[in-house]
Design an enzyme around this catalytic site. Structure first.
Site, PDB file in Angstrom:
ATOM      1  N   VAL A  82     100.896  63.439 107.274  1.00  0.00           N
ATOM      2  CA  VAL A  82      99.450  63.512 106.182  1.00  0.00           C
ATOM      3  C   VAL A  82      99.266  65.201 107.270  1.00  0.00           C
ATOM      4  CG1 VAL A  82      97.652  63.081 106.660  1.00  0.00           C
ATOM      5  CG2 VAL A  82      98.981  61.612 107.143  1.00  0.00           C
ATOM      6  N   LYS A  83      99.193  65.854 105.463  1.00  0.00           N
ATOM      7  CA  LYS A  83      98.380  67.222 106.035  1.00  0.00           C
ATOM      8  C   LYS A  83      97.302  67.794 105.293  1.00  0.00           C
ATOM      9  CE  LYS A  83     101.382  70.972 103.116  1.00  0.00           C
ATOM     10  NZ  LYS A  83     101.869  71.713 101.953  1.00  0.00           N
TER      11      LYS A  83
END
Ligand code: G3P
Length: 219
Positions: A82-83
């Protein structure tokens, strides 16, 4: 150094995955927008092609929204990272998602202090945007070098992911500066092996062999 492709284009990703050199993929909302497709569908497809880390960026900017979207995209496949953006809410979400065992890439990093804060929040990857730093007349690769020093000084295990790569020189300089990963657009990926002396040398070898009738026979 691990090599990721910075792309949401399935054809590009498939091409470089087939080369055997692709260790992962990074996407962002701008790259997703270029595809004109549903982001989640694109991510599903990418995770079916590449076994390594696939970064999926949240669109929410508040902690609760980032947690919800982070959990949602993490469900797509076990190799989703997840960014989140390098903001107070982003780092809080980073800590929360990491506590749930989800890999996190903290993006939009432009200073060594920001990188230190991301590492303290337990980030799996930190993404310094070296091309955009250069665009401002500053030293993008110098930023990688400084982050390497800070991380080594304190034993942080967050991986430095050189992003916003604009040239083969950026790849070379990032490797020399100790980046763990470079995420590279397809237009630069295809140039990684280019050297005029390789082409010239190969042409000369083949011409010499042909002239002298050198062959390789048998099994
Ligand atoms: O994925 C983020 C980053 O690589 C963006 O690059 O070229 O838009 O600065 P660029």
């Amino acid at each position: 150094m691990k090599l990721f492709i910075d792309s949401a284009d399935i054809d590009e990703i498939r091409e470089y995955a087939g080369s055997g050199f692709l260790d992962g993929v990074t996407t962002n909302p701008s790259l997703a927008a270029k595809t004109g497709r549903d982001y989640v569908e694109v991510l599903k497809e990418i995770t079916g092609i590449v076994k390594g880390s696939v970064s999926a960026e949240v669109l929410a900017t508040d902690h609760d929204g980032m947690m919800a979207q982070g959990r949602r995209v993490a469900k797509i496949a076990s190799n989703i990272t997840v960014k989140v953006p390098l903001t107070w809410d982003g780092l809080k979400a980073c800590r929360g998602l990491r506590a749930e065992g989800i890999a996190v890439n903290v993006t939009l990093c432009f200073s060594p202090v920001q990188a230190m804060m991301a590492a303290k929040a337990g980030a799996t990857y930190i993404s310094p945007f070296i091309g955009r730093v250069d665009d401002c007349g500053e030293d993008g690769v110098g930023l990688i070098r400084d982050i390497r020093t800070v991380y080594d000084n304190y034993g942080f295990t967050t991986e430095i992911l050189a992003a916003s790569i604009r040239s083969v020189s950026h790849v070379r300089e990032s490797a020399l500066a100790g980046a763990d990963v470079a995420t590279i657009p397809a237009s630069i990926f295809k140039l990684l092996l280019n050297h005029p002396l390789t082409d010239k040398g190969l042409a000369a070898f083949l011409a010499d062999a042909k002239k002298a009738g050198v062959e390789i026979r048998g099994t």
